[in-house]
Scaffold this active site. Sequence first.
Site, PDB file in Angstrom:
ATOM      1  N   CYS A  39      -0.013   0.460 -10.084  1.00  0.00           N
ATOM      2  CA  CYS A  39      -0.721   1.031  -9.051  1.00  0.00           C
ATOM      3  C   CYS A  39      -2.039   2.297  -9.335  1.00  0.00           C
ATOM      4  O   CYS A  39      -2.447   2.521  -8.624  1.00  0.00           O
ATOM      5  CB  CYS A  39       0.809   1.564  -7.912  1.00  0.00           C
ATOM      6  SG  CYS A  39       1.905   0.341  -7.788  1.00  0.00           S
ATOM      7  N   LYS A  57      -4.874   1.991 -10.703  1.00  0.00           N
ATOM      8  CA  LYS A  57      -5.854   0.497 -10.010  1.00  0.00           C
ATOM      9  C   LYS A  57      -6.162   1.103  -8.322  1.00  0.00           C
ATOM     10  O   LYS A  57      -7.160   1.461  -8.364  1.00  0.00           O
ATOM     11  CB  LYS A  57      -4.684  -0.975  -9.739  1.00  0.00           C
ATOM     12  CG  LYS A  57      -5.494  -1.581  -8.824  1.00  0.00           C
ATOM     13  CD  LYS A  57      -4.840  -2.995  -8.737  1.00  0.00           C
ATOM     14  CE  LYS A  57      -3.480  -2.944  -7.977  1.00  0.00           C
ATOM     15  NZ  LYS A  57      -3.039  -2.551  -6.768  1.00  0.00           N
TER      16      LYS A  57
END
Length: 443
Positions: free
Chosen positions: A258, A261
């Site tokens: 997570c 990104k």
Amino acid sequence: MYRYTVAVIGSGYVGLTTGACLASLGHRVRCADIDPAKVDRLRRGEVDILEPGLPELLRQGLASGLLAFDLGATGAVRDAEVVILCLPTPMGPDGTADLTAVSAVLAETGALLAPGCVLVNKSTVPVGTARRMAEALGRDDVHVVSNPEFLREGSAVADFLSPDRIVVGSDSRQAAERVLALYARLGAPAVLTDATSAELVKYAANCFLATKLSYVNSIAELSERLGGNIADILTGMGYDQRIGQSYLRPGPGWGGSCLPKDTMALLRVSESVGFDFSLLAEAVRTNERQRERVVDRVEAACGGSLDGLRLGLLGLTFKAGTDDLRDSPALAIADLLVRRGAELVAHDPAVAVTREIHGGAVAVTDDPYEAARGADGLVLLTEWPSFRALDWTRVAGLLARPVVVDTRNHLDPDVLAGAGITLTGLGAAPVPARAEPDLVPEP
């Protein structure tokens, strides 16, 4: 009696957890995936990922008949009152989220959605995606809702069933309230807003955490240079309720599926509207530099050049409690160590010995003591609780040099010092061995 008929498209970390948990709340759920072998395993109650509590919920859902699995999305969406997209949105070459999977499912199922159905985007997507999806769908009788997930790998089930908030965004109050009703039994605080704000909440939260982690690592480096103790510094900070205790721990850098990104995606969104998000950009640069700094710390602890040294690594996953290696800082550091000439043997309780790491440049063992055997130093990269429980006197006897670098400040300095090991952590001076114990190296 079940409440809603739900289709969950995508059966990865988020999709499988969402489907199993919603079934446990009494909804009738059909999960879809495009991998035939995975669908077969899920139908048998087999879970491929390491996620505490998920196998039990999966088997309970199957046994109750409230949870089922389909190959492909078309069968799952028919007659569904709520369709939840939990699809991969990996980072593309330019740093933006790749929406290929979302677009493909929308094209495949858009005409099949029942009138009045609510289409929910739980995938992390660029701001404005819900609006663009609604335009692409071109149906006035189907509303698109943003309902971002806040699930941490390793505690996803607990996070789903005991959420600290539920965020739902849509231009239709009725559609938003239907989605919120899915979670009614949980009694969590709710934020009902527009879709753009809901999409931005996920990025804002994750990027704040990334910035906080980078800040802590910077303070740890400053503490080292000034002769401070980062543990005491962060304890003093954490008592301030405006700051809090969470995410106040230095480490080898943030990673996982997570934060890398999402930080890049938010930077690209900011650029698209002419906003210079320099604070976030610097947090990313600090994180990248942290990995080099950790390797420098290992090099100093081992007495200089790493060329030709054998090092043991404890931990490869991006954090404890998961088997996920995506964007793991441990792997990034292992790569840098290899580039500096070190020979590596690693152990991680969630990584099989058959797993190939960096093209085979990192040997993997299922025994942490074998990672230490004959090593010129041991580097802890993931904070698995089992590492604290190792027999450190035995480890000292196996090491060629009694040196441990703890990049998570996870180990007990007194225990290692008493075992005759010099411990180097982050944010403080190394803790030397207290005495030279009577060690007999193992054969």
